[in-house]
Design a protein around this motif. Sequence first.
Motif, PDB file in Angstrom:
ATOM      1  N   ARG A 199      53.237  33.516  23.057  1.00  0.00           N
ATOM      2  CA  ARG A 199      53.169  34.526  24.104  1.00  0.00           C
ATOM      3  C   ARG A 199      51.752  35.085  24.184  1.00  0.00           C
ATOM      4  N   LEU A 200      51.299  35.352  25.396  1.00  0.00           N
ATOM      5  CA  LEU A 200      49.973  35.934  25.585  1.00  0.00           C
ATOM      6  C   LEU A 200      49.896  37.260  24.836  1.00  0.00           C
ATOM      7  N   PRO A 201      48.919  37.443  23.938  1.00  0.00           N
ATOM      8  CA  PRO A 201      48.778  38.727  23.243  1.00  0.00           C
ATOM      9  C   PRO A 201      48.459  39.861  24.213  1.00  0.00           C
ATOM     10  N   HIS A 202      49.031  41.007  23.935  1.00  0.00           N
ATOM     11  CA  HIS A 202      48.818  42.176  24.792  1.00  0.00           C
ATOM     12  C   HIS A 202      47.366  42.638  24.739  1.00  0.00           C
ATOM     13  N   LEU A 203      46.879  43.123  25.883  1.00  0.00           N
ATOM     14  CA  LEU A 203      45.523  43.668  25.972  1.00  0.00           C
ATOM     15  C   LEU A 203      45.537  44.825  26.960  1.00  0.00           C
ATOM     16  N   TRP A 204      44.957  45.958  26.555  1.00  0.00           N
ATOM     17  CA  TRP A 204      44.763  47.065  27.485  1.00  0.00           C
ATOM     18  C   TRP A 204      43.510  46.812  28.315  1.00  0.00           C
ATOM     19  N   ILE A 205      43.636  46.932  29.631  1.00  0.00           N
ATOM     20  CA  ILE A 205      42.505  46.820  30.542  1.00  0.00           C
ATOM     21  C   ILE A 205      42.144  48.233  30.991  1.00  0.00           C
ATOM     22  N   HIS A 206      40.930  48.648  30.693  1.00  0.00           N
ATOM     23  CA  HIS A 206      40.509  50.005  31.011  1.00  0.00           C
ATOM     24  C   HIS A 206      40.011  50.102  32.446  1.00  0.00           C
ATOM     25  N   LEU A 207      40.481  51.122  33.133  1.00  0.00           N
ATOM     26  CA  LEU A 207      40.127  51.355  34.521  1.00  0.00           C
ATOM     27  C   LEU A 207      39.194  52.564  34.605  1.00  0.00           C
ATOM     28  N   THR A 208      38.926  53.028  35.790  1.00  0.00           N
ATOM     29  CA  THR A 208      38.077  54.213  35.964  1.00  0.00           C
ATOM     30  C   THR A 208      38.845  55.480  35.613  1.00  0.00           C
ATOM     31  N   LYS A 209      38.128  56.544  35.335  1.00  0.00           N
ATOM     32  CA  LYS A 209      38.695  57.861  35.048  1.00  0.00           C
ATOM     33  C   LYS A 209      39.593  57.845  33.818  1.00  0.00           C
ATOM     34  N   GLY A 210      39.259  56.992  32.854  1.00  0.00           N
ATOM     35  CA  GLY A 210      39.988  56.986  31.605  1.00  0.00           C
ATOM     36  C   GLY A 210      41.373  56.363  31.662  1.00  0.00           C
ATOM     37  N   LYS A 211      41.739  55.764  32.772  1.00  0.00           N
ATOM     38  CA  LYS A 211      43.060  55.151  32.893  1.00  0.00           C
ATOM     39  C   LYS A 211      43.025  53.714  32.363  1.00  0.00           C
ATOM     40  N   ARG A 212      44.185  53.202  32.050  1.00  0.00           N
ATOM     41  CA  ARG A 212      44.280  51.837  31.569  1.00  0.00           C
ATOM     42  C   ARG A 212      45.626  51.251  31.968  1.00  0.00           C
ATOM     43  N   ARG A 213      45.686  49.929  31.941  1.00  0.00           N
ATOM     44  CA  ARG A 213      46.965  49.263  32.190  1.00  0.00           C
ATOM     45  C   ARG A 213      47.023  47.986  31.359  1.00  0.00           C
ATOM     46  N   SER A 214      48.225  47.497  31.159  1.00  0.00           N
ATOM     47  CA  SER A 214      48.413  46.297  30.357  1.00  0.00           C
ATOM     48  C   SER A 214      48.050  45.054  31.164  1.00  0.00           C
ATOM     49  N   VAL A 215      47.523  44.059  30.482  1.00  0.00           N
ATOM     50  CA  VAL A 215      47.217  42.795  31.155  1.00  0.00           C
ATOM     51  C   VAL A 215      48.479  42.189  31.762  1.00  0.00           C
ATOM     52  N   PHE A 216      49.637  42.496  31.180  1.00  0.00           N
ATOM     53  CA  PHE A 216      50.891  41.946  31.709  1.00  0.00           C
ATOM     54  C   PHE A 216      51.197  42.487  33.107  1.00  0.00           C
ATOM     55  N   ASP A 217      50.678  43.674  33.422  1.00  0.00           N
ATOM     56  CA  ASP A 217      50.913  44.235  34.751  1.00  0.00           C
ATOM     57  C   ASP A 217      50.216  43.436  35.836  1.00  0.00           C
ATOM     58  N   ASP A 218      49.203  42.665  35.467  1.00  0.00           N
ATOM     59  CA  ASP A 218      48.421  41.917  36.457  1.00  0.00           C
ATOM     60  C   ASP A 218      48.754  40.432  36.483  1.00  0.00           C
ATOM     61  N   LEU A 219      49.666  39.994  35.642  1.00  0.00           N
ATOM     62  CA  LEU A 219      50.027  38.580  35.657  1.00  0.00           C
ATOM     63  C   LEU A 219      50.808  38.242  36.924  1.00  0.00           C
ATOM     64  N   HIS A 220      50.581  37.034  37.421  1.00  0.00           N
ATOM     65  CA  HIS A 220      51.225  36.568  38.640  1.00  0.00           C
ATOM     66  C   HIS A 220      52.667  36.158  38.347  1.00  0.00           C
ATOM     67  N   ALA A 221      53.505  36.182  39.379  1.00  0.00           N
ATOM     68  CA  ALA A 221      54.889  35.726  39.216  1.00  0.00           C
ATOM     69  C   ALA A 221      54.932  34.226  38.936  1.00  0.00           C
ATOM     70  N   GLY A 222      53.891  33.505  39.368  1.00  0.00           N
ATOM     71  CA  GLY A 222      53.782  32.087  39.048  1.00  0.00           C
ATOM     72  C   GLY A 222      52.893  31.908  37.832  1.00  0.00           C
ATOM     73  N   PHE A 223      51.894  31.036  37.940  1.00  0.00           N
ATOM     74  CA  PHE A 223      50.934  30.827  36.857  1.00  0.00           C
ATOM     75  C   PHE A 223      49.727  31.751  37.055  1.00  0.00           C
ATOM     76  N   THR A 224      49.166  32.193  35.937  1.00  0.00           N
ATOM     77  CA  THR A 224      47.967  33.019  35.968  1.00  0.00           C
ATOM     78  C   THR A 224      46.892  32.347  35.129  1.00  0.00           C
ATOM     79  N   LEU A 225      45.711  32.194  35.707  1.00  0.00           N
ATOM     80  CA  LEU A 225      44.567  31.663  34.969  1.00  0.00           C
ATOM     81  C   LEU A 225      43.657  32.839  34.624  1.00  0.00           C
ATOM     82  N   LEU A 226      43.663  33.250  33.363  1.00  0.00           N
ATOM     83  CA  LEU A 226      42.788  34.326  32.913  1.00  0.00           C
ATOM     84  C   LEU A 226      41.376  33.789  32.751  1.00  0.00           C
ATOM     85  N   ARG A 227      40.422  34.460  33.389  1.00  0.00           N
ATOM     86  CA  ARG A 227      39.022  34.106  33.270  1.00  0.00           C
ATOM     87  C   ARG A 227      38.346  35.243  32.500  1.00  0.00           C
TER      88      ARG A 227
END
Length: 223
Positions: free
Chosen positions: A118-146
């Motif tokens: 399973r893809l290891p979890h990673l926090w992606i930091h956004l502006t204003k101190g906010k963050r979200r999980s990399v899983f929130d941005d994965l596609h319903a199909g295949f995702t190619l992480l660059r």
Amino acid sequence: MHGNWRPRCKAGGERTLLGSYERERKPIAQRNTIAARLLTQHVGNLDIPPDLERDYDERGVTARARFGGQLEVFRGQFASLGVQLAARYDGSEIICPDGAPPPDDPLEYRPSSVPGGRLPHLWIHLTKGKRRSVFDDLHAGFTLLRIGPVRRNVDAFRAAARERRIPLQVLDVGEDKAFDLYQCRLLLVRPDQHIAWRGDHAPQDAGAVLDEVVGISIRERSL
């Protein structure tokens, strides 16, 4: 250097995604069942102190303290991250092998980008101190992480996906800690969040990678 995978598709192959489901999931079900059974058996073999339920009594307090210490050994039954997060599909026909997987431990989870896990979890930091999980941005199909500030050319993957009508989204993760965690520049993640392929550069025949991970044989593509 990652990306030493070689295509294994053979003409006339009958591999499909549905056909791979039991071959991937059945060993995991057996693994998890065995782990749960062993933990339950150990708990069942505990001797219950006769004074365990004595109220407001020094003997009862002592018995509960000692028994609680024994139960600490079985915390893994309720916090077994290795069972919950470390399921792997090593040997699957629709995984492109690359590297040695981490040891299988029912209690300890070791993040790894070796395909099959399973893809290891990673926090992606956004502006204003906010963050979200990399899983929130994965596609319903295949995702190619660059991964990394330098964006690798992945046009070959995009073109091959369009040709095969495979839903594919490219997700750029430029944070330095992403490479520290994943130890590669490109990760192809399946819809079930398991890693299907990894590499530092797109392969010359990206189509062969996609054929492998969706179970398309050479003969089936030619029909």
